[in-house]
Design a protein around this motif. Structure first.
Motif, short mmCIF file in Angstrom:
data_model
loop_
_atom_site.label_atom_id
_atom_site.label_comp_id
_atom_site.label_asym_id
_atom_site.label_seq_id
_atom_site.Cartn_x
_atom_site.Cartn_y
_atom_site.Cartn_z
N UNK A 257 1.07 0.31 7.43
CA UNK A 257 -0.24 0.44 8.07
C UNK A 257 -1.29 0.95 7.08
N UNK A 258 -0.87 1.78 6.13
CA UNK A 258 -1.82 2.30 5.12
C UNK A 258 -2.28 1.17 4.20
N UNK A 259 -1.37 0.25 3.92
CA UNK A 259 -1.71 -0.90 3.09
C UNK A 259 -2.74 -1.78 3.81
N UNK A 260 -2.49 -2.01 5.09
CA UNK A 260 -3.44 -2.77 5.91
C UNK A 260 -4.81 -2.10 5.87
N UNK A 261 -4.80 -0.79 5.99
CA UNK A 261 -6.05 -0.02 6.07
C UNK A 261 -6.92 -0.22 4.83
N UNK A 262 -6.26 -0.29 3.67
CA UNK A 262 -7.00 -0.41 2.40
C UNK A 262 -7.86 -1.68 2.40
N UNK A 263 -7.26 -2.80 2.79
CA UNK A 263 -8.02 -4.06 2.80
C UNK A 263 -9.05 -4.06 3.92
N UNK A 264 -8.66 -3.50 5.07
CA UNK A 264 -9.55 -3.51 6.24
C UNK A 264 -10.81 -2.66 5.96
N UNK A 265 -10.59 -1.49 5.35
CA UNK A 265 -11.73 -0.63 5.02
C UNK A 265 -12.66 -1.32 4.04
N UNK A 292 8.68 -6.50 6.68
CA UNK A 292 7.80 -5.56 7.37
C UNK A 292 6.56 -6.23 7.98
N UNK A 293 6.10 -5.71 9.09
CA UNK A 293 4.81 -6.09 9.63
C UNK A 293 3.75 -5.24 8.94
N UNK A 294 2.76 -5.88 8.37
CA UNK A 294 1.69 -5.13 7.67
C UNK A 294 0.44 -5.21 8.53
N UNK A 295 0.32 -4.28 9.44
CA UNK A 295 -0.79 -4.30 10.42
C UNK A 295 -1.21 -2.87 10.71
N UNK A 296 -2.35 -2.70 11.39
CA UNK A 296 -2.81 -1.33 11.68
C UNK A 296 -1.79 -0.51 12.47
N UNK A 297 -1.04 -1.18 13.35
CA UNK A 297 -0.12 -0.43 14.21
C UNK A 297 1.32 -0.43 13.73
N UNK A 298 1.56 -1.03 12.57
CA UNK A 298 2.94 -1.12 12.11
C UNK A 298 3.56 0.25 11.90
N UNK A 299 4.83 0.38 12.26
CA UNK A 299 5.57 1.61 12.00
C UNK A 299 6.46 1.46 10.78
N UNK A 300 6.37 0.30 10.12
CA UNK A 300 7.28 0.05 9.00
C UNK A 300 6.82 0.74 7.72
N UNK A 301 7.81 1.09 6.93
CA UNK A 301 7.53 1.50 5.55
C UNK A 301 7.82 0.31 4.66
N UNK A 302 7.03 0.18 3.58
CA UNK A 302 7.34 -0.81 2.56
C UNK A 302 8.47 -0.20 1.72
N UNK A 303 9.57 -0.93 1.58
CA UNK A 303 10.69 -0.41 0.81
C UNK A 303 11.01 -1.34 -0.36
N UNK A 304 11.64 -0.78 -1.35
CA UNK A 304 12.07 -1.54 -2.52
C UNK A 304 12.87 -2.77 -2.07
N UNK A 305 12.43 -3.94 -2.50
CA UNK A 305 13.12 -5.17 -2.12
C UNK A 305 12.47 -5.91 -0.96
N UNK A 306 11.50 -5.27 -0.31
CA UNK A 306 10.79 -5.97 0.77
C UNK A 306 9.92 -7.07 0.18
N UNK A 307 9.88 -8.21 0.84
CA UNK A 307 9.02 -9.32 0.43
C UNK A 307 8.00 -9.53 1.55
#
Ligand code: ZN
Ligand code: ZN
Length: 349
Positions: A257-265, A292-307
């Motif tokens: 969600x933090x990643x999403x926020x960067x682009x959205x801001x 992972x879902x990369x969205x404002x409400x996502x609860x996922x963490x980006x982890x090593x190996x995620x595509x």
């Protein structure tokens, strides 16, 4: 540990004693069987793949860890004393689940869909290589296609160039319905290729990918037909800037969600926030949309190996829109961008 052993641990964590799986992605992920139609029955003591006779030889070759049985083998028999069985609530229709419960009676059922998606979220080296190959083919299709796009072409001809290249060069299928949306249609984030022709001053958004050796790619590039107007350059640069910020920040351990926020801001700061209505990105692998879902409400963490993708967009109704999409994977100390196609602003004469 094999994937099936890791999966069995998840089943165990959920209180299950075994699992019955039918989603094509699950069949491939756990057993290697790519035929798409079959049933996995897995317990501590049994690893069975039930297929009809069309698939027997293929299943034997592709799924050596599994005992290959006819499609009508007695599942209750295989499950034996197991009373709690995992199934895929996201995949089975309500009626298919009812039929399964009738066939295999007296069990309690546990939905294992989420656990499977979480297992598939992080890719191993073999999967990363397969995905990188699918991305490279899509990249090649882009350079092949942009050099052939001409004013007056139908959108579906552009789609055919992209898809035709990937099929001819590597036998790859489209990963999903190719989006080729020009002019006012480029303001539709998912406008499938239509019979509209490319006109001077049109944005042309191409969002496509391929399915190669079981794994998918997903890329978007937007170009202008003829000479661009200043508003087109402006929103293109904003989308590109927002994407770059998010890409540079992407790393293992961060909240999606933090990643999403960067682009959205970034897009909001330029006053276009209301024109970016979708999630920033999504995981890609056996399926085109996974974790992972990369969205404002996502609860996922980006982890090593995620595509996953990073694909901001700005869509101005009736005028046109821009989306730029890359695929990345998270490394131990940052990320690698898989997509190599140019993102330079392109005016196609
Ligand atoms: Zn896409
Ligand atoms: Zn995408």
């Amino acid at each position: 540990m094999s994937r099936t052993e890791v999966f069995l641990q998840k089943v165990n964590d959920l209180g299950g004693g075994g699992a019955i799986l039918r989603a094509p992605e699950s069949l491939f992920y756990l057993s290697g069987f790519s035929g798409g139609e079959g049933t996995l029955v897995i317990t501590r003591d049994a690893r069975c793949l039930l297929v009809d006779s069309r698939y027997t030889l293929q299943a034997k070759a592709e799924a050596p860890e599994y005992e290959i049985l006819p499609y009508n083998a007695d599942i209750s028999d295989i499950l034996g004393a197991v009373t709690s069985v995992c199934y895929e609530g996201d995949f089975l229709s309500a009626s298919a689940f009812e039929r399964l419960k009738q066939k295999v009676s007296g069990k309690t059922w546990v939905d294992v869909s989420e656990a499977l998606l979480m297992l598939r979220k992080t890719k191993d080296t073999m999967e990363l290589n397969a995905i990188a190959n699918a991305v490279a083919l899509a990249d090649d299709a882009f350079s092949y296609t942009v050099s052939r796009i001409k004013k007056g072409m139908h959108e579906y001809e552009v789609a055919a160039l992209l898809e035709g290249y990937m099929r001819r060069e590597a036998g790859a299928q489209p990963a999903f319905d190719t989006v080729c949306a020009s002019g006012f249609r480029s303001a539709l984030p998912h406008g499938a290729a239509s019979d509209k022709t490319l006109q001077d001053g049109d944005f042309l958004t191409m969002d496509y990918g391929c399915l190669l050796n079981g794994y998918r790619s997903d890329i978007t590039r937007t170009v202008v037909i003829g000479k661009a107007e200043s508003w087109q350059k402006e929103i293109y640069n904003i989308v590109l800037y927002a994407q770059g910020l998010a890409e540079n920040a992407a790393k293992g351990g961060m909240d999606a969600s933090a990643l999403d926020q960067i682009a959205r801001d970034a897009i909001s700061n330029f006053g276009y926030g209301e024109y970016f209505g979708h999630a920033l990105g999504h995981g890609v692998g056996l399926a085109i949309h996974e974790y992972p879902t990369v969205s404002p409400k996502s609860m996922h963490k980006i982890e090593y190996g995620d595509v996953f993708t990073i694909e901001p967009g700005v869509y101005l109704p009736d005028r046109g829109g821009v989306r730029i999409e890359d695929m990345l994977y998270a490394t131990p100390d940052g990320h690698a961008i898989l997509t190599k196609s140019t993102k330079e602003f392109m005016e196609i004469q």
